[in-house]
Design a protein around this motif. Structure first.
Motif, PDB file in Angstrom:
ATOM      1  N   ARG A  83      39.777  50.966  38.833  1.00  0.00           N
ATOM      2  CA  ARG A  83      38.391  50.770  39.271  1.00  0.00           C
ATOM      3  C   ARG A  83      37.940  49.327  39.041  1.00  0.00           C
ATOM      4  O   ARG A  83      36.890  49.068  38.489  1.00  0.00           O
ATOM      5  CB  ARG A  83      37.477  51.763  38.569  1.00  0.00           C
ATOM      6  CG  ARG A  83      37.832  53.210  38.914  1.00  0.00           C
ATOM      7  CD  ARG A  83      36.942  54.210  38.268  1.00  0.00           C
ATOM      8  NE  ARG A  83      35.580  54.020  38.784  1.00  0.00           N
ATOM      9  CZ  ARG A  83      34.520  54.651  38.317  1.00  0.00           C
ATOM     10  NH1 ARG A  83      34.634  55.510  37.341  1.00  0.00           N
ATOM     11  NH2 ARG A  83      33.338  54.424  38.841  1.00  0.00           N
ATOM     12  N   HIS A  84      38.741  48.395  39.504  1.00  0.00           N
ATOM     13  CA  HIS A  84      38.562  46.972  39.208  1.00  0.00           C
ATOM     14  C   HIS A  84      37.625  46.242  40.162  1.00  0.00           C
ATOM     15  O   HIS A  84      36.988  45.280  39.777  1.00  0.00           O
ATOM     16  CB  HIS A  84      39.929  46.283  39.185  1.00  0.00           C
ATOM     17  CG  HIS A  84      39.886  44.867  38.741  1.00  0.00           C
ATOM     18  ND1 HIS A  84      39.623  44.505  37.448  1.00  0.00           N
ATOM     19  CD2 HIS A  84      40.060  43.720  39.432  1.00  0.00           C
ATOM     20  CE1 HIS A  84      39.642  43.197  37.341  1.00  0.00           C
ATOM     21  NE2 HIS A  84      39.904  42.686  38.528  1.00  0.00           N
ATOM     22  N   VAL A  85      37.547  46.682  41.418  1.00  0.00           N
ATOM     23  CA  VAL A  85      36.708  45.988  42.398  1.00  0.00           C
ATOM     24  C   VAL A  85      35.801  46.977  43.119  1.00  0.00           C
ATOM     25  O   VAL A  85      36.158  48.133  43.316  1.00  0.00           O
ATOM     26  CB  VAL A  85      37.540  45.208  43.446  1.00  0.00           C
ATOM     27  CG1 VAL A  85      38.302  44.076  42.803  1.00  0.00           C
ATOM     28  CG2 VAL A  85      38.471  46.107  44.214  1.00  0.00           C
ATOM     29  N   LEU A  86      34.647  46.476  43.509  1.00  0.00           N
ATOM     30  CA  LEU A  86      33.692  47.292  44.261  1.00  0.00           C
ATOM     31  C   LEU A  86      33.838  46.947  45.739  1.00  0.00           C
ATOM     32  O   LEU A  86      33.602  45.818  46.149  1.00  0.00           O
ATOM     33  CB  LEU A  86      32.268  47.000  43.780  1.00  0.00           C
ATOM     34  CG  LEU A  86      31.150  47.824  44.418  1.00  0.00           C
ATOM     35  CD1 LEU A  86      31.335  49.306  44.112  1.00  0.00           C
ATOM     36  CD2 LEU A  86      29.798  47.332  43.895  1.00  0.00           C
ATOM     37  N   ARG A  87      34.282  47.899  46.553  1.00  0.00           N
ATOM     38  CA  ARG A  87      34.455  47.709  47.988  1.00  0.00           C
ATOM     39  C   ARG A  87      33.825  48.883  48.709  1.00  0.00           C
ATOM     40  O   ARG A  87      34.126  50.039  48.402  1.00  0.00           O
ATOM     41  CB  ARG A  87      35.939  47.637  48.365  1.00  0.00           C
ATOM     42  CG  ARG A  87      36.673  46.404  47.908  1.00  0.00           C
ATOM     43  CD  ARG A  87      36.333  45.224  48.774  1.00  0.00           C
ATOM     44  NE  ARG A  87      36.920  43.937  48.561  1.00  0.00           N
ATOM     45  CZ  ARG A  87      37.538  43.416  47.546  1.00  0.00           C
ATOM     46  NH1 ARG A  87      37.763  44.120  46.508  1.00  0.00           N
ATOM     47  NH2 ARG A  87      37.978  42.189  47.532  1.00  0.00           N
ATOM     48  N   GLY A  88      32.951  48.609  49.652  1.00  0.00           N
ATOM     49  CA  GLY A  88      32.333  49.661  50.441  1.00  0.00           C
ATOM     50  C   GLY A  88      31.570  50.667  49.597  1.00  0.00           C
ATOM     51  O   GLY A  88      31.552  51.855  49.921  1.00  0.00           O
ATOM     52  N   GLY A  89      30.987  50.200  48.515  1.00  0.00           N
ATOM     53  CA  GLY A  89      30.204  51.071  47.653  1.00  0.00           C
ATOM     54  C   GLY A  89      31.013  51.894  46.672  1.00  0.00           C
ATOM     55  O   GLY A  89      30.449  52.701  45.927  1.00  0.00           O
ATOM     56  N   CYS A  90      32.332  51.711  46.652  1.00  0.00           N
ATOM     57  CA  CYS A  90      33.192  52.466  45.738  1.00  0.00           C
ATOM     58  C   CYS A  90      34.027  51.502  44.902  1.00  0.00           C
ATOM     59  O   CYS A  90      34.508  50.485  45.402  1.00  0.00           O
ATOM     60  CB  CYS A  90      34.151  53.361  46.513  1.00  0.00           C
ATOM     61  SG  CYS A  90      33.345  54.631  47.483  1.00  0.00           S
ATOM     62  N   PHE A  91      34.236  51.862  43.639  1.00  0.00           N
ATOM     63  CA  PHE A  91      35.143  51.088  42.804  1.00  0.00           C
ATOM     64  C   PHE A  91      36.564  51.464  43.157  1.00  0.00           C
ATOM     65  O   PHE A  91      36.896  52.640  43.320  1.00  0.00           O
ATOM     66  CB  PHE A  91      34.867  51.343  41.316  1.00  0.00           C
ATOM     67  CG  PHE A  91      33.621  50.667  40.846  1.00  0.00           C
ATOM     68  CD1 PHE A  91      33.624  49.316  40.553  1.00  0.00           C
ATOM     69  CD2 PHE A  91      32.442  51.380  40.725  1.00  0.00           C
ATOM     70  CE1 PHE A  91      32.468  48.680  40.129  1.00  0.00           C
ATOM     71  CE2 PHE A  91      31.277  50.761  40.308  1.00  0.00           C
ATOM     72  CZ  PHE A  91      31.294  49.409  40.008  1.00  0.00           C
TER      73      PHE A  91
END
Length: 110
Positions: A83-91
């Motif tokens: 869960r390192h990056v936030l993309r499209g509202g999801c980690f």
């Protein structure tokens, strides 16, 4: 015409490593071998010309094409940053791939 980019980022000279990034902007260029050729040239340059010891890359979990590309170039899966990056509202998880040079100046492990 530019079809993509490849870069060395975050050079850490004291520890002799850097992160590698690659992206193909042109869908027509994908699957043609350009990314692998560029990556192999970059690895060769980083180890032979820059004298680096290690290169590494972060790849988003569902990017199978990039994971295969780095594996073909000799990079090894080293782990997962959960869960390192936030993309499209999801980690999203990031996979870490690394490659080390053949220079065995010191192999003592702690």
């Amino acid at each position: 015409e530019t079809i993509g980019l490849i870069n060395i980022d975050g050079l850490d000279w004291p520890n002799s490593h850097a992160e590698v990034g690659i992206a193909l902007a042109s869908p027509a260029a994908r699957g043609q071998g350009y990314a692998l050729e560029a990556l192999m040239l970059l690895v060769d340059f980083a180890f032979k010309e820059l004298g680096l010891n290690r290169l590494w890359a972060r790849i988003i979990a569902d990017n199978e094409a990039s994971r295969r590309l780095f594996a073909k170039a000799g990079f090894v899966h080293e782990g997962i940053m959960r869960r390192h990056v936030l993309r499209g509202g999801c980690f999203r998880d990031m996979h870490i791939y690394g490659i080390i040079s053949n220079n065995e100046s010191c192999q003592k492990q702690s």
